[in-house]
Design a protein around this motif. Structure first.
Motif, PDB file in Angstrom:
ATOM      1  N   ARG A  74       1.054  -5.434  27.707  1.00 46.42           N
ATOM      2  CA  ARG A  74       0.469  -4.108  27.505  1.00 46.42           C
ATOM      3  C   ARG A  74       1.525  -3.012  27.605  1.00 46.42           C
ATOM      4  O   ARG A  74       1.599  -2.125  26.766  1.00 46.42           O
ATOM      5  N   ASN A  75       2.383  -3.086  28.626  1.00 43.94           N
ATOM      6  CA  ASN A  75       3.411  -2.049  28.784  1.00 43.94           C
ATOM      7  C   ASN A  75       4.434  -2.090  27.653  1.00 43.94           C
ATOM      8  O   ASN A  75       4.836  -1.061  27.124  1.00 43.94           O
ATOM      9  N   ARG A  76       4.851  -3.307  27.280  1.00 41.74           N
ATOM     10  CA  ARG A  76       5.839  -3.413  26.211  1.00 41.74           C
ATOM     11  C   ARG A  76       5.238  -2.975  24.886  1.00 41.74           C
ATOM     12  O   ARG A  76       5.910  -2.360  24.056  1.00 41.74           O
ATOM     13  N   SER A  77       3.964  -3.284  24.669  1.00 42.83           N
ATOM     14  CA  SER A  77       3.286  -2.841  23.455  1.00 42.83           C
ATOM     15  C   SER A  77       3.208  -1.320  23.400  1.00 42.83           C
ATOM     16  O   SER A  77       3.449  -0.709  22.354  1.00 42.83           O
ATOM     17  N   LEU A  78       2.889  -0.699  24.522  1.00 40.71           N
ATOM     18  CA  LEU A  78       2.833   0.760  24.580  1.00 40.71           C
ATOM     19  C   LEU A  78       4.214   1.363  24.330  1.00 40.71           C
ATOM     20  O   LEU A  78       4.356   2.340  23.591  1.00 40.71           O
ATOM     21  N   ARG A  79       5.256   0.735  24.904  1.00 45.75           N
ATOM     22  CA  ARG A  79       6.622   1.207  24.679  1.00 45.75           C
ATOM     23  C   ARG A  79       6.999   1.077  23.200  1.00 45.75           C
ATOM     24  O   ARG A  79       7.553   1.987  22.599  1.00 45.75           O
ATOM     25  N   HIS A  80       6.670  -0.075  22.615  1.00 40.14           N
ATOM     26  CA  HIS A  80       6.972  -0.308  21.198  1.00 40.14           C
ATOM     27  C   HIS A  80       6.250   0.718  20.320  1.00 40.14           C
ATOM     28  O   HIS A  80       6.841   1.292  19.413  1.00 40.14           O
ATOM     29  N   TRP A  81       4.962   0.940  20.590  1.00 46.16           N
ATOM     30  CA  TRP A  81       4.183   1.898  19.811  1.00 46.16           C
ATOM     31  C   TRP A  81       4.764   3.303  19.960  1.00 46.16           C
ATOM     32  O   TRP A  81       4.850   4.051  18.975  1.00 46.16           O
ATOM     33  N   THR A  82       5.174   3.671  21.169  1.00 48.24           N
ATOM     34  CA  THR A  82       5.729   5.011  21.405  1.00 48.24           C
ATOM     35  C   THR A  82       7.023   5.210  20.620  1.00 48.24           C
ATOM     36  O   THR A  82       7.214   6.237  19.963  1.00 48.24           O
TER      37      THR A  82
END
Length: 186
Positions: A74-82
């Protein structure tokens, strides 16, 4: 006394009563399942033929050289999306700056062409002549002299010099009807 709500009236309406309809008699003897295994057991039908497009997509997606899909926490996905969104915003800003620059160049060229259109052959406009009190040469005869600089600037002489006329054909996706003109000479 307050009237009942419409939803309450609809819920208890006599028009809303449903009666169960029994299934037809011929449906009671047959199995409900229509899976491929049942059809294959009967031997009559081997099932629908697989779509070739789907097979090609599966081959491309499951090929050993195809990189695996991204699976992030979840955190890495949010970082990637950002990061991806920030890069998209940066690209949008760059495109906007380029478009604004092109619009500025276009407006500048349009104003320069308009200034040339208003000038006479001496490089003066009517307002400048009136302001300076200078009379135009041949004031009566050459009243339509204005715009000569614009016309000269817009001439297209010499653009296709040295280029065969066949190359002047508009570039399209289809070939010409008559092909190359081998008999053409300068």
């Amino acid at each position: 006394m307050q009237a009942p709500s419409m939803s309450l009236l609809r819920a208890f309406s006599p028009l809303r009563v449903f009666h169960a309809i029994p299934p037809p008699a011929h449906c009671l003897n047959q199995p409900f399942s229509t899976t491929l295994s049942l059809l294959a057991r009967k031997g009559k039908n081997k099932g629908p033929k697989p779509d070739q497009r789907i097979a090609l997509l599966r081959y491309a997606l499951q090929h050993p050289l195809t990189p695996r899909p991204l699976r992030f926490s979840r955190n890495r996905s949010l970082r990637h999306w950002t990061i991806h969104r920030a890069f998209q915003l940066h690209q949008a800003n760059v495109r906007l700056a380029q478009n604004l620059s092109l619009e500025k160049q276009y407006r500048s060229m349009a104003s320069a062409c308009e200034a040339l259109r208003l000038m006479d052959s001496d490089g003066m406009t009517e307002q400048e002549r009136e302001k300076l009190g200078v009379k135009s040469p041949g004031a009566g005869a050459e009243k339509g002299e204005g715009g000569k600089l614009y016309r000269v600037a817009m001439e297209k002489k010499g653009i296709w010099e040295g280029v065969p006329i066949e190359y002047a054909r508009a570039q399209v996706d289809t070939p010409p009807r008559n092909g190359w003109n081998h008999a053409w000479t300068r």
